[in-house]
Enzyme design. Structure first.
Site, PDB file in Angstrom:
ATOM      1  N   SER A   1      65.769  35.484  59.415  1.00  0.00           N
ATOM      2  CA  SER A   1      66.569  36.694  59.588  1.00  0.00           C
ATOM      3  C   SER A   1      66.551  37.650  58.405  1.00  0.00           C
ATOM      4  O   SER A   1      67.128  38.739  58.487  1.00  0.00           O
ATOM      5  CB  SER A   1      68.025  36.332  59.912  1.00  0.00           C
ATOM      6  OG  SER A   1      68.144  35.920  61.245  1.00  0.00           O
TER       7      SER A   1
ATOM      8  N   LYS B   1      65.628  41.210  59.048  1.00  0.00           N
ATOM      9  CA  LYS B   1      66.550  42.284  59.441  1.00  0.00           C
ATOM     10  C   LYS B   1      66.716  43.341  58.360  1.00  0.00           C
ATOM     11  O   LYS B   1      67.204  44.442  58.632  1.00  0.00           O
ATOM     12  CB  LYS B   1      67.892  41.673  59.850  1.00  0.00           C
ATOM     13  CG  LYS B   1      67.777  40.908  61.165  1.00  0.00           C
ATOM     14  CD  LYS B   1      68.953  40.009  61.441  1.00  0.00           C
ATOM     15  CE  LYS B   1      68.723  39.283  62.779  1.00  0.00           C
ATOM     16  NZ  LYS B   1      69.446  38.008  62.861  1.00  0.00           N
TER      17      LYS B   1
ATOM     18  N   SER C   1      74.351  38.829  61.215  1.00  0.00           N
ATOM     19  CA  SER C   1      72.971  38.489  61.585  1.00  0.00           C
ATOM     20  C   SER C   1      72.776  38.462  63.098  1.00  0.00           C
ATOM     21  O   SER C   1      72.076  37.608  63.636  1.00  0.00           O
ATOM     22  CB  SER C   1      72.565  37.132  60.982  1.00  0.00           C
ATOM     23  OG  SER C   1      71.163  37.014  60.907  1.00  0.00           O
TER      24      SER C   1
END
Length: 375
Positions: free
Chosen positions: A58, A61, A114
């Protein structure tokens, strides 16, 4: 033959690992890959395997968020959550079908909690599809100047063709942290957003412990998948210097990032390189009321230095001859700043004041002086 083949394979793997490893000067880490840089100059302060291509979960991102911010003129715009963003696997803020949200709230959901559903919603809204938005993410990487990354998803769920390096991710993060909106979002510990159809708000909490446990902590993003392991991009600012640390596949990611950044702050200081004011010298003036004029630089340059590196800074000016008349701040050459033989900066020199053309009396005196000197 089997023994020979096994030996060849083992030797190849050993050579690959040797080529991939580059030890850090700032101390050991259990991370498979790590880098620590200073934000304003991108100077590498510590590294280990920093150019190895790896999955990053993640922390993807970071790229998603800055790509959205760069391509959206109105972050307060209300959009409808696409059907494809509802129920995306993994971490989520539980977006609902047909729900209307502000883009800025989706960015907070993306970076704090997230939300994979936020990632999909933003990608489809801004790019038109996941695939087209992935192209935009790769364009962001190209704009930053990194070449060892390839993005396929906006959320970082595993894909064999989705990868980066610690170096690339640090450079992209450095670019993103220079954006005030991005920096504000990732430094936020708690955000509330409306929850359509309910009489209470969503409360979005940041998963990044660096914000609470490290002095000066101000970002950036956590990540985890089984194949990527635990990943963290962290940021902290002290005494005007921001450092960014990336660890990929690192069990004690918060502890290692904290230790690496602590050493960086201990060993390096963001140091002014120029005397103030910086006067590089004088430029010769042709056909001017004055024969020369001082030139210098209106500002200051900073670079992260160890204490024993300060004496190795060299400033090399290159001053041009000027033709009058001209005003103050007229370009008058350039100067370069070196750390030993490494070029750090090249900047323009300008005149400290203007010089007019000579009046009639001055011109006459110049002609007389020229005539008598040539006799």
């Amino acid at each position: 033959m089997k023994r020979i083949a096994a030996f060849v394979i083992a030797s190849a793997l050993l050579c690959a690992s040797i080529l991939c490893v580059r030890s850090t000067a700032a101390g050991a880490t259990g991370a498979q890959s790590m880098i620590c840089i200073e934000n304003s100059t991108d100077r590498v302060l510590a590294e280990k395997n920093a150019h190895c291509k790896l999955p990053m979960a993640s922390t993807t991102k970071i790229v998603t968020a800055i790509t959205v911010i760069d391509h959206c003129d109105d972050l307060e715009r209300v959009v409808t959550v696409p059907d494809a963003a509802v129920g995306v696997e993994g971490s989520s803020i539980y977006l609902e079908k047909g729900e209307k949200c502000k883009i800025i709230d989706l960015l907070y959901g993306l970076m704090l909690q997230s939300g994979n559903d936020c990632a999909a919603a933003l990608a489809i809204t801004i790019g038109g599809s996941i695939e087209k938005f992935a192209d935009m993410m790769n364009d962001t990487a190209a704009k930053v100047g990194v070449t060892d990354s390839h993005f396929v998803t906006p959320h970082g769920l595993h894909h064999d063709e989705h990868y980066t390096t610690a170096y690339d991710l640090a450079k992209i993060t450095s670019y993103a942290m220079k954006n005030a909106t991005f920096a504000k979002i990732v430094a936020t510990k708690r955000h509330t957003m409306p929850w359509q159809g309910r009489n209470y708000d969503r409360v979005i909490l940041n998963k990044n412990k660096i914000l609470s446990t490290f002095e000066g902590g101000d970002g950036v993003k956590t990540g985890f998948t089984k194949k990527a392991g635990r990943c963290l991009v962290s940021s902290a600012t002290r005494d005007g210097m921001r450092v960014i640390c990336v660890v990929l596949n690192c069990g004690p990611m918060f502890e290692d990032c904290s230790a690496i950044m602590e050493r960086a702050f201990r060993d390096y200081k963001l140091t002014p390189l120029l005397p103030e004011p910086y006067i590089a010298g004088t430029a010769q003036v042709i056909e001017g009321a004055e024969p020369n004029v001082e030139v210098g630089y209106n500002g200051q340059l900073y670079y992260p230095l160890k204490a024993d590196e300060c004496a190795a800074i060299r400033i090399v000016p290159e001053i041009e001859t000027l033709l009058a008349p001209f005003g103050a701040d007229t370009p008058a050459g350039k100067f370069s700043v070196y750390l030993d033989k490494q070029l750090l900066f090249t900047e323009k020199l300008v005149t400290i004041k203007g010089v007019q053309a000579p009046g009639y009396g001055q011109r006459l005196m110049q002609l007389v002086r020229g005539w008598t000197s040539n006799r």
